[in-house]
Enzyme design. Structure first.
Site, PDB file in Angstrom:
ATOM      1  N   SER A 210       0.805  -1.218   0.000  1.00 52.34           N
ATOM      2  CA  SER A 210       0.000   0.000   0.000  1.00 52.34           C
ATOM      3  C   SER A 210       0.839   1.270   0.000  1.00 52.34           C
ATOM      4  O   SER A 210       0.303   2.360  -0.179  1.00 52.34           O
ATOM      5  CB  SER A 210      -0.948   0.019   1.207  1.00 52.34           C
TER       6      SER A 210
ATOM      7  N   LYS B 173       1.409   4.195   7.155  1.00 53.48           N
ATOM      8  CA  LYS B 173       0.593   5.006   6.249  1.00 53.48           C
ATOM      9  C   LYS B 173       1.031   6.466   6.362  1.00 53.48           C
ATOM     10  O   LYS B 173       1.761   6.851   7.272  1.00 53.48           O
ATOM     11  CB  LYS B 173      -0.901   4.910   6.613  1.00 53.48           C
TER      12      LYS B 173
END
EC number: 3.4.21.88
Length: 203
Positions: free
Chosen positions: A126, A163
């Site tokens: 991701s 993230k």
């Protein structure tokens, strides 16, 4: 005064210097063997021991890659800190980050700066558009807060993920760097630290 080296000893020493100069940390025993044509790790250890006895290296045998070059023509001493490797972190679906020390990885202080650090191995894709790939080891400075846009390791419902952090409209957005993946929204998250770098193995 240091003793004269054999050609093979000189090749080993030069490769160690080159690795520290280019990457900031010493090569592994396997990397040394591959570079200079030594198939046995015990043979590599033998060369390292000889270089240490001759005054060219200082080693800590209890730690991987803990090699300090004493023969430094620039007269500069590279200072290292031992950073604990604490398991894995997801760069996809959140994954429990086990807070147990799996290994120690020495990094130069000029790379990390000041603070307390740990490393985690990334699993998932991701964050690929930020250059963080599956299998990379992220270097994380322990801190409980971070600014908008910082890449963080965040704990969300007892699971950790890496993230990009955004604080907006009374909530937290954990944004992946992969256009195929959706952000994670939460009222609050626990920040474990800010990602300040990574180490990647080239196969």
């Amino acid at each position: 005064m240091t003793e004269e080296l054999t050609p093979k000893q000189a090749a080993v020493l030069e490769f160690i210097k080159k690795s520290i100069r280019q990457r900031g940390y010493p090569p592994s025993v396997r990397e040394i063997g591959q570079e200079v044509g030594l198939s046995s790790s015990s043979t590599v250890h033998g060369y390292l021991k000889k270089l240490e006895e001759k005054g060219y290296l200082r080693r800590d045998a209890t730690k991987p890659r803990a090699i300090e070059v004493l023969d430094n023509p620039a007269g500069e001493k590279v200072e290292f800190i031992n950073v604990p490797v604490l398991g894995r972190v997801a760069a996809g679906v959140p994954l429990l980050a086990v807070e147990n020390r799996e290994d120690i990885f020495p990094l130069p202080v000029h790379f990390t700066g000041s603070g307390e650090f740990f490393m985690l191995t990334v699993r998932g894709d991701s964050m690929i558009e930020a250059g963080i790939l599956n299998g990379d080891m992220v270097v994380v400075r322990r801190q409980q807060d971070a600014g908008n846009g910082d890449i963080v390791v965040a704990l969300l419902e007892e699971e950790a993920t890496v993230k990009r952090l955004f604080k907006e409209n009374g909530r937290i957005r954990l944004q992946p760097e992969n256009r195929l993946m959706e952000p994670i929204y939460a009222a609050e998250v626990q920040i474990l630290g800010k990602v300040i770098g990574l180490v990647r193995k080239i196969y």
